[in-house]
Each structure stands twice: as structure tokens, then as C-alpha cells.
Write a protein that holds these residues in place. Sequence first.
Motif, PDB file in Angstrom:
ATOM      1  N   ASP A 157       0.952  -1.210  -0.175  1.00 31.47           N
ATOM      2  CA  ASP A 157      -0.075   0.072   0.148  1.00 31.47           C
ATOM      3  C   ASP A 157       0.917   1.241  -0.072  1.00 31.47           C
ATOM      4  O   ASP A 157       1.540   1.403   0.911  1.00 31.47           O
ATOM      5  CB  ASP A 157      -0.958  -0.049   1.250  1.00 31.47           C
ATOM      6  N   ASN A 168       0.622   3.584   2.743  1.00 29.24           N
ATOM      7  CA  ASN A 168       1.054   3.309   4.138  1.00 29.24           C
ATOM      8  C   ASN A 168       2.063   2.220   3.939  1.00 29.24           C
ATOM      9  O   ASN A 168       1.557   0.864   3.740  1.00 29.24           O
ATOM     10  CB  ASN A 168      -0.112   2.517   4.892  1.00 29.24           C
ATOM     11  N   LEU A 188       2.646  -1.626   4.955  1.00 30.75           N
ATOM     12  CA  LEU A 188       1.458  -2.641   4.560  1.00 30.75           C
ATOM     13  C   LEU A 188       1.705  -3.361   3.310  1.00 30.75           C
ATOM     14  O   LEU A 188       1.872  -2.864   2.386  1.00 30.75           O
ATOM     15  CB  LEU A 188      -0.013  -1.816   4.848  1.00 30.75           C
ATOM     16  N   CYS A 212      -0.778  -5.744   1.264  1.00 34.46           N
ATOM     17  CA  CYS A 212      -2.490  -6.034   1.441  1.00 34.46           C
ATOM     18  C   CYS A 212      -2.761  -6.925   0.266  1.00 34.46           C
ATOM     19  O   CYS A 212      -2.366  -7.044  -0.702  1.00 34.46           O
ATOM     20  CB  CYS A 212      -2.935  -4.770   1.338  1.00 34.46           C
ATOM     21  N   PHE A 254      -7.120  -2.799  -4.271  1.00 36.12           N
ATOM     22  CA  PHE A 254      -7.122  -3.226  -2.906  1.00 36.12           C
ATOM     23  C   PHE A 254      -8.351  -3.728  -2.482  1.00 36.12           C
ATOM     24  O   PHE A 254      -9.468  -3.105  -2.525  1.00 36.12           O
ATOM     25  CB  PHE A 254      -6.582  -2.594  -1.821  1.00 36.12           C
ATOM     26  N   TRP A 304     -11.370  -1.833  -0.232  1.00 37.99           N
ATOM     27  CA  TRP A 304     -11.213  -0.561   0.150  1.00 37.99           C
ATOM     28  C   TRP A 304     -11.543   0.316  -1.241  1.00 37.99           C
ATOM     29  O   TRP A 304     -11.458  -0.477  -2.410  1.00 37.99           O
ATOM     30  CB  TRP A 304      -9.580  -0.339   0.281  1.00 37.99           C
ATOM     31  N   PHE A 343      -6.476   3.883  -2.639  1.00 35.92           N
ATOM     32  CA  PHE A 343      -5.186   3.393  -2.731  1.00 35.92           C
ATOM     33  C   PHE A 343      -4.536   2.627  -3.920  1.00 35.92           C
ATOM     34  O   PHE A 343      -3.709   2.379  -3.901  1.00 35.92           O
ATOM     35  CB  PHE A 343      -5.373   2.253  -1.458  1.00 35.92           C
TER      36      PHE A 343
END
Length: 279
Positions: free
Chosen positions: A154, A157, A160, A162, A178, A181, A185
Motif C-alpha cells: 500500500d 502506508n 503494509l 495487502c 485493494f 477498500w 489506494f
Amino acid sequence: TYQPFDWEEYLRETNSVPAPQTCFKQSPNPQINEFKVGMKLEALDPRNVTSTCIATVISILGPRLRLRLDGSDNKNDFWRLVDSSEIHPIGHCEKSGGMLQPPLGFRMNASSWPMFLLKTLNGAEMAPSKIFQKEPTGPKANLFQVGQKLEAVDKKNPQLICCATVGAVKNDQIHVTFDGWRGAFDYWCKYDSRDIFPVGWCAKSGHPMQPPGQKNNSGANRFRFRPAFTAPPPTPPVSSTAPEIVQSPEADTSAPPPPPIIIHFRKNCLGGPLVDTSQ
Ligand code: MLZ
């Protein structure tokens, strides 16, 4: 205790398949991470990739290193794999005829860089060259297919990794979306990006993996429990009578249309000061 994400169950639930290992520029066997927090190394400045800087290992997750450029702030940390081609042992830059550079946003006067460098390296614990791994060779072409599952960093972030899906494929790029989500992202990257991994990579390399998000509205959660075939949405009923009457979206389509309203005009009546009588 940490419960690893159950990919097998998830693939069944979503009726989907993982992108094969051959799609990725990632080693099929997990990389051993022998780096230690505090070790120093050389890294390309991610914000200015023409310069090589001194970096310190801030933390470790599986085969990944959280790095901070010496002389920089703590707001621009970045992550690299132990087999990244963008990190080297200290001395590599000089050996290849280069010079170590201050990072973009060096917090001191540029003239103090040589002394800063000297002090930074004096007595520092330098990462030994044997713990750097060779970067794997990537595939020669984009082999990804839309709908295949993968594990992806990600970028908002970057600690992470994912649960993700190939949302689109275009030339040498893939669209990483993702699961669970909203699109915020999602990103496009090259097929040989080091930020994408085959299903099961996290579990194999001892890296935590983020399960799909829980967002349930419209485009979100859009990769959970997706049936193999999605029927097109029903088309609105076509009214055979009163084609002039356009119903509001809230209207009850089962009720008969209301009777037309008849408006009578008395042509020779003056309507008052607000009515234009010239037409
Ligand atoms: N705390 C963050 C994490 C988002 C992670 C999404 N990964 C695709 C948030 O809730 O926004």
C-alpha cells in the motif's frame, strides 16, 4: 497470536485465482534478512534517484528494511527488500567512481556535508556485503491477467502489504486494486515492480499481511464474494400508456398514473403587474 490470512478460503469465496509466481520479479524462495536495526548502508535517494546517500536501518519486517537517509528528517522513511538493486554496502559508490550525496532536504548547510559524512560513518555499524542479496531477474513480458490475486504494498502506508487484485492490464503496466477498500489506494505500476508479490509471499517470508478491507458500499468490498457471473442490472419497466408523463425515480411504478391537471387560461384577463401581457 498472529493469524495468517487464509488465502485458500478467500480464493474459494471470491472464485478467483492467484497470479502465478512467473509473473513477478520476486525470488520464489524467501529471502533471509540478516540486517540489524542501526546498520548503515548506501541507498539511492527515492526523491532524487541520481544520488546515492547514507541510510540507516530503522526497523525490519520479514525481508524488508525500513530506511532513513542520514541528515534527513523522520518523515521520509522508505522500505526496501534485502535483494533490492537500490541498496549497497558502504564503499560501493566510491568504488564505482561516485560520491556520496546529502539527501534531498538535508537539514544542515550544504557546506557542512563533508564533515557530517565523516562523523556519520565514524564508528558506525556498517551492514556487511554478504547480507545483501542479488536482485532476481524479472519476467520478460507482462504476464498478468485481470482478476488475478496478489499481495501488494500500500504506497500510502508502505509498511503494509495487502490483499489485492489485478484490476486492469495495459502494455507493461498493471492496475493494483485493494480488496475491500475504495479506489483511493489503487495504483498503476510496471509488471516487474518490486512492490507486488505472489499470493502466499507474506506467509512464507514472515511478513504480516493485511486482509481485505470491510468497506461495503458501491465499488468497495467489490472483490469479496463476487459471483462467477454477474447479471446485468434490471432495466426500468417501459410504460405503454401516457408516454408524456415522466415519473420521478421515487415513484411507485405499480400505481396508475395520476389524472392530467387541466390549466385554463382566460385570454382577456389582466394578470397583474408581474404578468407579461405582450406575448
Ligand atoms: N489506517 C488506514 C489504513 C488503510 C489501509 C488500506 N490498505 C489498502 C486507513 O484506514 O485509512
